[in-house]
Write an enzyme that holds these catalytic residues in place. Structure first.
Site, PDB file in Angstrom:
ATOM      1  N   TYR A 144      -7.167  -4.049  -3.774  1.00  0.00           N
ATOM      2  CA  TYR A 144      -7.030  -2.593  -3.718  1.00  0.00           C
ATOM      3  C   TYR A 144      -6.381  -2.083  -5.007  1.00  0.00           C
ATOM      4  O   TYR A 144      -6.917  -1.200  -5.690  1.00  0.00           O
ATOM      5  CB  TYR A 144      -6.194  -2.218  -2.477  1.00  0.00           C
ATOM      6  CG  TYR A 144      -5.666  -0.796  -2.471  1.00  0.00           C
ATOM      7  CD1 TYR A 144      -6.476   0.263  -2.084  1.00  0.00           C
ATOM      8  CD2 TYR A 144      -4.350  -0.512  -2.858  1.00  0.00           C
ATOM      9  CE1 TYR A 144      -5.982   1.568  -2.077  1.00  0.00           C
ATOM     10  CE2 TYR A 144      -3.857   0.781  -2.848  1.00  0.00           C
ATOM     11  CZ  TYR A 144      -4.676   1.813  -2.460  1.00  0.00           C
ATOM     12  OH  TYR A 144      -4.196   3.104  -2.462  1.00  0.00           O
ATOM     13  N   LYS A 148      -7.710   0.336  -8.000  1.00  0.00           N
ATOM     14  CA  LYS A 148      -7.071   1.645  -8.227  1.00  0.00           C
ATOM     15  C   LYS A 148      -6.731   1.785  -9.717  1.00  0.00           C
ATOM     16  O   LYS A 148      -6.788   2.882 -10.274  1.00  0.00           O
ATOM     17  CB  LYS A 148      -5.805   1.818  -7.373  1.00  0.00           C
ATOM     18  CG  LYS A 148      -6.027   1.979  -5.878  1.00  0.00           C
ATOM     19  CD  LYS A 148      -6.821   3.203  -5.462  1.00  0.00           C
ATOM     20  CE  LYS A 148      -6.059   4.498  -5.495  1.00  0.00           C
ATOM     21  NZ  LYS A 148      -6.880   5.633  -4.952  1.00  0.00           N
TER      22      LYS A 148
HETATM   23  N1  LIG Z   1      -1.550   5.938   2.229  1.00  0.00           N
HETATM   24  C1  LIG Z   1      -0.757   5.647   1.203  1.00  0.00           C
HETATM   25  O1  LIG Z   1       0.397   5.227   1.357  1.00  0.00           O
HETATM   26  C2  LIG Z   1      -1.276   5.858  -0.188  1.00  0.00           C
HETATM   27  C3  LIG Z   1      -2.566   6.259  -0.431  1.00  0.00           C
HETATM   28  N2  LIG Z   1      -2.989   6.473  -1.727  1.00  0.00           N
HETATM   29  C4  LIG Z   1      -4.349   6.947  -1.989  1.00  0.00           C
HETATM   30  O2  LIG Z   1      -4.522   8.178  -1.295  1.00  0.00           O
HETATM   31  C5  LIG Z   1      -5.907   8.373  -0.978  1.00  0.00           C
HETATM   32  C6  LIG Z   1      -6.053   8.768   0.477  1.00  0.00           C
HETATM   33  O3  LIG Z   1      -5.531   7.730   1.279  1.00  0.00           O
HETATM   34  P1  LIG Z   1      -5.355   7.889   2.855  1.00  0.00           P
HETATM   35  O4  LIG Z   1      -5.535   9.306   3.233  1.00  0.00           O
HETATM   36  O5  LIG Z   1      -4.109   7.172   3.192  1.00  0.00           O
HETATM   37  O6  LIG Z   1      -6.580   7.012   3.379  1.00  0.00           O
HETATM   38  P2  LIG Z   1      -7.651   7.305   4.535  1.00  0.00           P
HETATM   39  O7  LIG Z   1      -8.306   5.997   4.813  1.00  0.00           O
HETATM   40  O8  LIG Z   1      -7.042   8.033   5.665  1.00  0.00           O
HETATM   41  O9  LIG Z   1      -8.691   8.278   3.818  1.00  0.00           O
HETATM   42  C7  LIG Z   1      -9.677   7.845   2.929  1.00  0.00           C
HETATM   43  C8  LIG Z   1     -10.962   8.578   3.218  1.00  0.00           C
HETATM   44  O10 LIG Z   1     -11.970   8.122   2.291  1.00  0.00           O
HETATM   45  C9  LIG Z   1     -13.197   8.051   2.991  1.00  0.00           C
HETATM   46  N3  LIG Z   1     -14.110   7.140   2.307  1.00  0.00           N
HETATM   47  C10 LIG Z   1     -13.956   5.800   2.153  1.00  0.00           C
HETATM   48  N4  LIG Z   1     -15.030   5.296   1.523  1.00  0.00           N
HETATM   49  C11 LIG Z   1     -15.860   6.334   1.266  1.00  0.00           C
HETATM   50  C12 LIG Z   1     -17.128   6.434   0.641  1.00  0.00           C
HETATM   51  N5  LIG Z   1     -17.767   5.358   0.181  1.00  0.00           N
HETATM   52  N6  LIG Z   1     -17.707   7.649   0.529  1.00  0.00           N
HETATM   53  C13 LIG Z   1     -17.071   8.757   1.042  1.00  0.00           C
HETATM   54  N7  LIG Z   1     -15.879   8.716   1.645  1.00  0.00           N
HETATM   55  C14 LIG Z   1     -15.279   7.513   1.763  1.00  0.00           C
HETATM   56  C15 LIG Z   1     -12.808   7.542   4.376  1.00  0.00           C
HETATM   57  O11 LIG Z   1     -13.811   7.781   5.333  1.00  0.00           O
HETATM   58  C16 LIG Z   1     -11.519   8.297   4.632  1.00  0.00           C
HETATM   59  O12 LIG Z   1     -11.757   9.495   5.326  1.00  0.00           O
HETATM   60  C17 LIG Z   1      -6.603   7.064  -1.358  1.00  0.00           C
HETATM   61  O13 LIG Z   1      -7.211   7.229  -2.617  1.00  0.00           O
HETATM   62  C18 LIG Z   1      -5.464   6.055  -1.473  1.00  0.00           C
HETATM   63  O14 LIG Z   1      -5.782   5.058  -2.422  1.00  0.00           O
HETATM   64  C19 LIG Z   1      -2.130   6.314  -2.777  1.00  0.00           C
HETATM   65  C20 LIG Z   1      -0.845   5.928  -2.587  1.00  0.00           C
HETATM   66  C21 LIG Z   1      -0.307   5.645  -1.286  1.00  0.00           C
HETATM   67  C1  LIG Z   2       6.549  -5.560   6.431  1.00  0.00           C
HETATM   68  C2  LIG Z   2       5.673  -4.726   7.289  1.00  0.00           C
HETATM   69  C3  LIG Z   2       4.558  -5.390   8.008  1.00  0.00           C
HETATM   70  C4  LIG Z   2       5.922  -3.418   7.373  1.00  0.00           C
HETATM   71  C5  LIG Z   2       5.011  -2.437   8.024  1.00  0.00           C
HETATM   72  C6  LIG Z   2       4.791  -1.226   7.157  1.00  0.00           C
HETATM   73  C7  LIG Z   2       3.738  -1.467   6.075  1.00  0.00           C
HETATM   74  C8  LIG Z   2       2.381  -1.516   6.764  1.00  0.00           C
HETATM   75  C9  LIG Z   2       3.836  -0.358   5.016  1.00  0.00           C
HETATM   76  C10 LIG Z   2       5.168  -0.407   4.280  1.00  0.00           C
HETATM   77  C11 LIG Z   2       4.918   0.050   2.838  1.00  0.00           C
HETATM   78  C12 LIG Z   2       3.526   0.609   2.889  1.00  0.00           C
HETATM   79  C13 LIG Z   2       2.742   0.873   1.653  1.00  0.00           C
HETATM   80  C14 LIG Z   2       1.345   0.868   1.690  1.00  0.00           C
HETATM   81  C15 LIG Z   2       0.608   0.490   2.944  1.00  0.00           C
HETATM   82  C16 LIG Z   2       1.483   0.366   4.198  1.00  0.00           C
HETATM   83  C17 LIG Z   2       2.801  -0.326   3.882  1.00  0.00           C
HETATM   84  C18 LIG Z   2       2.561  -1.723   3.319  1.00  0.00           C
HETATM   85  C19 LIG Z   2       0.520   1.052   0.436  1.00  0.00           C
HETATM   86  C20 LIG Z   2       0.092  -0.344  -0.027  1.00  0.00           C
HETATM   87  C21 LIG Z   2      -0.732   1.911   0.713  1.00  0.00           C
HETATM   88  C22 LIG Z   2      -1.579   2.125  -0.507  1.00  0.00           C
HETATM   89  C23 LIG Z   2      -0.845   2.366  -1.770  1.00  0.00           C
HETATM   90  O1  LIG Z   2      -1.428   2.893  -2.694  1.00  0.00           O
HETATM   91  C24 LIG Z   2       0.534   1.887  -1.943  1.00  0.00           C
HETATM   92  C25 LIG Z   2       1.312   1.831  -0.640  1.00  0.00           C
HETATM   93  C26 LIG Z   2       2.698   1.229  -0.836  1.00  0.00           C
HETATM   94  C27 LIG Z   2       3.505   1.226   0.433  1.00  0.00           C
END
Ligand SMILES: NC(=O)C1=CN([C@@H]2O[C@H](COP(=O)(O)OP(=O)(O)OC[C@H]3O[C@@H](n4cnc5c(N)ncnc54)[C@H](O)[C@@H]3O)[C@@H](O)[C@H]2O)C=CC1
Ligand SMILES: CC(C)=CCC[C@@H](C)[C@H]1CC[C@H]2C3=C(CC[C@]12C)[C@@]1(C)CCC(=O)C[C@@H]1CC3
Length: 346
Positions: A144, A148
């Site tokens: 991933y 990214k």
């Molecule tokens: N959740 C987190 O902690 C973090 C997320 N991000 C980034 O934020 C963005 C959003 O993440 P979330 O909302 O957490 O994920 P999410 O999984 O809830 O949303 C991603 C969306 O992208 C859509 N998608 C996936 N493949 C696709 C494709 N081929 N064509 C069209 N749509 C597609 C999915 O259907 C989904 O609705 C992502 O780019 C992720 O890398 C960055 C840092 C932390």
């Molecule tokens: C140790 C354990 C199993 C904790 C449960 C929580 C984890 C699932 C989250 C804690 C930090 C999170 C995190 C992400 C995903 C969910 C966690 C690992 C990301 C890898 C999601 C995508 C990103 O771009 C970075 C995030 C960093 C923190």
């Protein structure tokens, strides 16, 4: 005439708008008077003011109609990190992002805001108050993160201040909030299996967790400040809650808020990391025979046992960013939003 110009500049598209962050972004954009086109591989809701386009972003012909007459595009689509599927990440995050850029250029889109990730610089070593000047991870801990990094480079390199497409990347970290499909659900599932009794390492490591509404705020500020003469062009920006917290305090607050016990017993970091590496290799070898996904991946163990918090000074300086929701309120609102995940609820 003035009304028409204002109306068209309040149009935008959200690629990945059905997802966790995407939907919060769409809701905020609607509240600010935007008309929104959502492009996603799945449709998860309906809202007045949103036109939905269902398709794969790797298919330019499917994407183009969603970008018609749209000056601003947010790209926040990605496969879930938990899928750990290298070919899928490569296809969607890298090849797909090339297609998004081409489609934006062909459609005359003026601004593209990418949701990147602060983890593009993280390779398992401590990061304390890291700035955007840190180099990209040379050895990313998972597929991933690897893709990214490539995705962010593609988008930032595409920035053309001379009348072409303007681009900027937002790097959030550890997004959480209502409807998050990842952090809280994985945490609760792990607790329900009795595996959240242990603290990995000494438990003092500081980490950024960012409330989803603050991440949305950062995206909208970036879009509205992105102009040919602004410093945002072609640059990445950390967006966090600006309140680093001990990883295990954050987990404990969420667990206790939902009625589960906080982790208490310590395990040595290197021991757990080594075991996670072994399990990951085993899962890789067994993949053709059986689907087996370890909860404690090397990336998750590293995130749980190291410092990783980032400076958002650049976002404060260049776009006036200040997180609107503090951590205490954010955790309370998140816990409240998951009644079905409370201890004792089936
Ligand atoms: N959740 C987190 O902690 C973090 C997320 N991000 C980034 O934020 C963005 C959003 O993440 P979330 O909302 O957490 O994920 P999410 O999984 O809830 O949303 C991603 C969306 O992208 C859509 N998608 C996936 N493949 C696709 C494709 N081929 N064509 C069209 N749509 C597609 C999915 O259907 C989904 O609705 C992502 O780019 C992720 O890398 C960055 C840092 C932390
Ligand atoms: C140790 C354990 C199993 C904790 C449960 C929580 C984890 C699932 C989250 C804690 C930090 C999170 C995190 C992400 C995903 C969910 C966690 C690992 C990301 C890898 C999601 C995508 C990103 O771009 C970075 C995030 C960093 C923190």
């Amino acid at each position: 005439m003035a009304t028409r110009v204002r109306a068209s500049s309040k149009r935008c598209a959200v690629i990945g708008g059905s997802g966790f962050l995407g939907r919060h972004l769409v809701e905020r954009l609607l509240a600010r008077g935007y008309c929104v086109a959502v492009f996603d591989i799945r449709q998860s809701y309906e809202l007045p003011g949103v036109t939905f386009y269902q398709g794969d972003l790797c298919d330019k012909q499917a994407l183009l109609p969603a970008l018609k007459d749209v000056p601003l595009v947010f790209h926040c689509a990605s496969p879930a990190p938990a899928s750990d599927d290298r070919a899928l990440f490569q296809r969607v995050n890298v090849q797909g992002t090339r297609i998004v850029i081409q489609a934006c250029k062909e459609s005359g889109v003026q601004k593209l805001v990418l949701t990147s990730s602060a983890s593009v610089v993280y390779e398992g070593a401590d990061i304390k108050d890291g700035t955007e000047d840190l180099p990209y991870a040379r050895k990313p801990l998972d597929y991933y993160t690897e893709t990214k990094i490539q995705q962010e480079k593609l988008v930032l390199d595409a920035c053309d201040k001379d009348g072409g497409l303007l681009t900027v990347a937002i790097r959030p970290h550890g997004i959480f909030g209502p409807r998050d499909p990842q952090l809280v659900p994985i945490l609760v599932a792990t607790a329900r299996r009795g595996k959240m009794k242990f603290i990995i390492g000494d438990g003092t490591n500081l980490v950024d967790f960012t409330f989803v509404e603050n991440v949305v705020h950062g995206h909208i500020l970036a879009a509205e400040h992105l102009r040919p003469e602004s410093p945002l062009c072609g640059k990445p920006y950390h967006i966090t809650n600006d309140e680093p917290i001990r990883f295990w305090d954050f987990m404990s607050k969420v667990l206790v808020g939902l009625g589960y016990a906080a982790p208490r017993y310590h395990l040595p970091y290197m021991l757990v990391y080594g075991l996670a590496m072994l399990l990951w290799l085993l899962a890789l070898v067994l993949r053709p025979l059986m689907a087996f996904k370890p909860t404690f991946t090397p990336m998750r163990v590293a995130l749980a046992g190291t410092h990783h918090y980032y400076s958002c000074e650049r976002a404060k300086r260049d776009m006036g960013y200040k997180p609107p929701v503090g951590l205490t309120e954010a955790i309370a609102r998140t816990v409240e939003s998951y009644p079905h995940l409370r201890h004792g609820v089936a």
